[in-house]
Design an enzyme around this catalytic site. Structure first.
Site, PDB file in Angstrom:
ATOM      1  N   ARG A  57      21.688   6.603  11.704  1.00 42.30           N
ATOM      2  CA  ARG A  57      21.971   8.046  11.716  1.00 42.30           C
ATOM      3  C   ARG A  57      21.806   8.574  13.133  1.00 42.30           C
ATOM      4  O   ARG A  57      20.918   8.140  13.855  1.00 42.30           O
ATOM      5  CB  ARG A  57      20.972   8.793  10.818  1.00 42.30           C
ATOM      6  N   ARG A  86      15.646   1.852  11.457  1.00 38.62           N
ATOM      7  CA  ARG A  86      16.096   2.466  10.210  1.00 38.62           C
ATOM      8  C   ARG A  86      17.629   2.510  10.168  1.00 38.62           C
ATOM      9  O   ARG A  86      18.278   2.839  11.146  1.00 38.62           O
ATOM     10  CB  ARG A  86      15.529   3.880  10.076  1.00 38.62           C
ATOM     11  N   ARG A 100       9.018  23.248   5.900  1.00 40.08           N
ATOM     12  CA  ARG A 100       8.746  22.655   7.223  1.00 40.08           C
ATOM     13  C   ARG A 100       8.059  23.658   8.141  1.00 40.08           C
ATOM     14  O   ARG A 100       7.614  23.295   9.217  1.00 40.08           O
ATOM     15  CB  ARG A 100      10.071  22.273   7.892  1.00 40.08           C
ATOM     16  N   LYS A 103       9.097   8.654   3.812  1.00 41.50           N
ATOM     17  CA  LYS A 103       9.003   9.778   2.869  1.00 41.50           C
ATOM     18  C   LYS A 103      10.205   9.823   1.919  1.00 41.50           C
ATOM     19  O   LYS A 103      10.028   9.924   0.703  1.00 41.50           O
ATOM     20  CB  LYS A 103       8.912  11.049   3.720  1.00 41.50           C
ATOM     21  N   ARG A 130      11.894  15.285  17.310  1.00 38.15           N
ATOM     22  CA  ARG A 130      11.558  15.654  15.934  1.00 38.15           C
ATOM     23  C   ARG A 130      10.058  15.499  15.679  1.00 38.15           C
ATOM     24  O   ARG A 130       9.462  16.269  14.941  1.00 38.15           O
ATOM     25  CB  ARG A 130      12.354  14.810  14.937  1.00 38.15           C
TER      26      ARG A 130
HETATM   27  P1  AMP Z   1      15.184  15.103   7.401  1.00 38.57           P
HETATM   28  O1  AMP Z   1      16.113  14.076   6.913  1.00 38.57           O
HETATM   29  O2  AMP Z   1      14.345  15.724   6.310  1.00 38.57           O
HETATM   30  O3  AMP Z   1      14.335  14.657   8.543  1.00 38.57           O
HETATM   31  O4  AMP Z   1      16.088  16.317   7.974  1.00 38.57           O
HETATM   32  C1  AMP Z   1      17.061  16.113   8.987  1.00 38.57           C
HETATM   33  C2  AMP Z   1      17.295  17.404   9.748  1.00 38.57           C
HETATM   34  O5  AMP Z   1      17.725  18.454   8.858  1.00 38.57           O
HETATM   35  C3  AMP Z   1      16.077  17.965  10.460  1.00 38.57           C
HETATM   36  O6  AMP Z   1      15.885  17.376  11.707  1.00 38.57           O
HETATM   37  C4  AMP Z   1      16.453  19.449  10.562  1.00 38.57           C
HETATM   38  O7  AMP Z   1      17.397  19.679  11.592  1.00 38.57           O
HETATM   39  C5  AMP Z   1      17.163  19.699   9.235  1.00 38.57           C
HETATM   40  N1  AMP Z   1      16.222  20.143   8.159  1.00 38.57           N
HETATM   41  C6  AMP Z   1      15.934  19.502   7.004  1.00 38.57           C
HETATM   42  N2  AMP Z   1      15.035  20.183   6.255  1.00 38.57           N
HETATM   43  C7  AMP Z   1      14.738  21.300   6.974  1.00 38.57           C
HETATM   44  C8  AMP Z   1      13.865  22.406   6.752  1.00 38.57           C
HETATM   45  N3  AMP Z   1      13.090  22.494   5.654  1.00 38.57           N
HETATM   46  N4  AMP Z   1      13.815  23.363   7.713  1.00 38.57           N
HETATM   47  C9  AMP Z   1      14.572  23.295   8.817  1.00 38.57           C
HETATM   48  N5  AMP Z   1      15.399  22.277   9.089  1.00 38.57           N
HETATM   49  C10 AMP Z   1      15.500  21.284   8.177  1.00 38.57           C
END
Ligand code: AMP
Length: 218
Positions: A157, A124, A85, A13, A168
């Site tokens: 990461r 990744r 989310r 994504k 997740r």
């Molecule tokens: P991502 O890289 O988008 O998967 O985001 C990494 C982490 O950031 C997630 O596992 C959440 O802990 C936090 N996070 C990112 N976007 C959101 C969101 N819209 N709502 C809540 N937590 C978020």
């Protein structure tokens, strides 16, 4: 052009959102990147969200909503990557967009089954300096494990570790699938098959999104 990008963790994504944002000249707003940067810099926001992110849990809606509202007031065309989310975030986003008289053109779903996600995620890597994302199988750096852009050693990461990824995925299913259903009911969802080479997914996306290219001024 205003888009939302959805997909399970590891669907590609972020990679696709960056490519599309560049091609269509729109702002890429990744809430995950914004939060990670805050954590790295040790800001107040970073301190608040660090342990939540390490556990693979969601940051509270109030924090995310405020953060995204500020961003949306600064830009006209955008890709929102990683937000909304939860249903509460989706409803908040609707209210903000209504207030600033803007509409989403489409909510893009990059579809990848769980088995494929688990296989991919352990490969990744990301550049800690410039943020470029790699995959040791599908999107290798040209030179060893060094970033193509800046030569920095690429790393895994913390939130890409397998146990965190599984957590997740579970959270994604529980929280985000109702959000996808919400946009499906509003006829906004366009689905792309994410189990293809990066270039093929991009091609499918470009073809699909061309019709929204001129929607920037409404
Ligand atoms: P991502 O890289 O988008 O998967 O985001 C990494 C982490 O950031 C997630 O596992 C959440 O802990 C936090 N996070 C990112 N976007 C959101 C969101 N819209 N709502 C809540 N937590 C978020």
């Amino acid at each position: 052009m205003r888009l939302l990008f959805f997909g399970p963790p590891g669907a590609g994504k972020g990679t696709q959102a960056k490519i599309v944002a560049k091609e269509f000249n729109v702002e890429h707003i990744s809430t995950g990147d914004i939060l990670r940067e805050a954590v790295n810099k040790g800001t107040d926001l970073g301190e608040k969200v660090k342990s939540i992110m390490e556990r693979g849990e969601l940051v509270p809606d109030e924090i995310m909503n405020e953060l995204v509202k500020q961003k949306l007031e600064e830009v006209n065309s955008f890709i929102l990557d990683g937000y909304p989310r939860t249903l509460e975030q989706a409803k908040f986003l609707d209210a903000v967009l209504k207030q600033i008289k803007k509409e989403i053109d489409a909510a893009v779903l990059i579809d990848v089954p769980e088995d494929e996600i688990v296989k991919r995620i352990s490969n990744r890597r990301v550049c800690p300096n410039c943020g470029k994302v790699y995959n040791l199988i599908t999107l290798k750096p040209k030179n060893d494990e060094k970033c193509d852009n800046c030569g920095t050693k690429i790393v895994q990461r913390d939130d890409d570790k397998e146990n965190v990824v599984r957590e997740r995925y579970r959270i994604y299913r529980k929280n985000t699938e109702p959000v996808i259903e919400y946009y499906r009911k509003n006829n906004k969802i366009v689905t792309v098959n994410g189990v293809q080479d990066v270039e093929e997914v991009t091609k499918e996306l470009f073809n699909m999104l061309r019709r929204f290219r001129n929607n920037d001024n409404n």
